[in-house]
Design an enzyme around this catalytic site. Structure first.
Site, short mmCIF file in Angstrom:
data_model
loop_
_atom_site.label_atom_id
_atom_site.label_comp_id
_atom_site.label_asym_id
_atom_site.label_seq_id
_atom_site.Cartn_x
_atom_site.Cartn_y
_atom_site.Cartn_z
N GLU A 153 7.47 1.99 9.11
CA GLU A 153 6.45 2.94 9.58
C GLU A 153 6.90 4.38 9.39
OE1 GLU A 153 3.60 1.87 9.98
OE2 GLU A 153 4.12 -0.24 10.13
N HIS A 156 6.28 5.86 6.02
CA HIS A 156 4.91 6.33 5.77
C HIS A 156 4.78 7.84 6.07
CE1 HIS A 156 2.56 2.82 4.72
NE2 HIS A 156 3.08 2.11 5.70
NI NI Z 1 2.83 0.06 5.86
#
Ligand code: NI
Length: 187
Positions: A153, A156
């Site tokens: 995450e 990202h």
């Molecule tokens: Ni992802």
């Protein structure tokens, strides 16, 4: 409640370095968290980052509310070290520090790369800090799947998608080819 469209690999927004959140506990931030949660639940994701719904801010959510009456203490010291025990977490402006240099390879998917899977190396042990949507400080030592989800995450927020981290592209392909008999979720 709004289920947002998840941007797919190729969208420029997914490649940006996201900006830090400056103000906590605002109506706008709470609305963003609600949209992320609705979208993650709808897509059966293990986590989602704000850039995936087109908001270039350093906000991610992950985990599932599987433990009834889960407390912050439970979250810091998970009693169940299996994959399902990653506590539901809102993590804003995260800072990650690997503990040691040990990495492990395992399968990952992503809501922005639907229908695909790849084997990605990640640090096994991780210290991470950040804030929830109210501005409360979060400080955790984690390992294994929890550490993997946070690293995925976090990437990202720096414009990195997991296929960019695959060492050997032989292990990148369609989920229903690699796992023909499994009903597996996308992220
Ligand atoms: Ni992802």
């Amino acid at each position: 409640m709004t289920i947002k469209t998840v941007l797919r690999m190729g969208e420029p927004c997914l490649l940006l370095k996201a900006a830090p959140v400056e103000q906590f506990d605002t109506p706008e931030l709470h609305a963003l968290i609600e949209d992320l949660e609705d979208t993650m639940l709808h897509m059966s994701g293990a986590g989602i980052a704000a850039p995936q719904i087109g908001v270039s801010l350093r906000v991610v959510i992950f985990g599932k509310k599987t433990v009834p009456n889960q407390t912050e203490e439970d979250a810091r010291n998970p009693r169940y070290p299996d994959a399902d025990a990653v506590p539901y977490t809102v993590l804003i402006n995260p800072v990650l520090s690997p503990i040691g240099s040990e990495t492990e390879q395992d399968w990952e998917g992503c809501l922005s790369v639907p229908g695909m899977r790849g084997i990605v190396p990640r640090y096994v042990r991780l210290h991470y800090t950040g804030y929830d949507q109210f501005g409360n400080f979060i400080d955790r030592l984690v390992n294994g799947f929890h550490a993997r989800v946070v690293q995925h995450e976090f990437d990202h927020l720096d414009g990195i998608l997991y296929p960019m981290k695959i060492n050997d592209l032989k292990y990148f392909g369609y989920t229903n080819v690699f796992f023909p008999n499994q009903d597996v979720q996308d992220e």
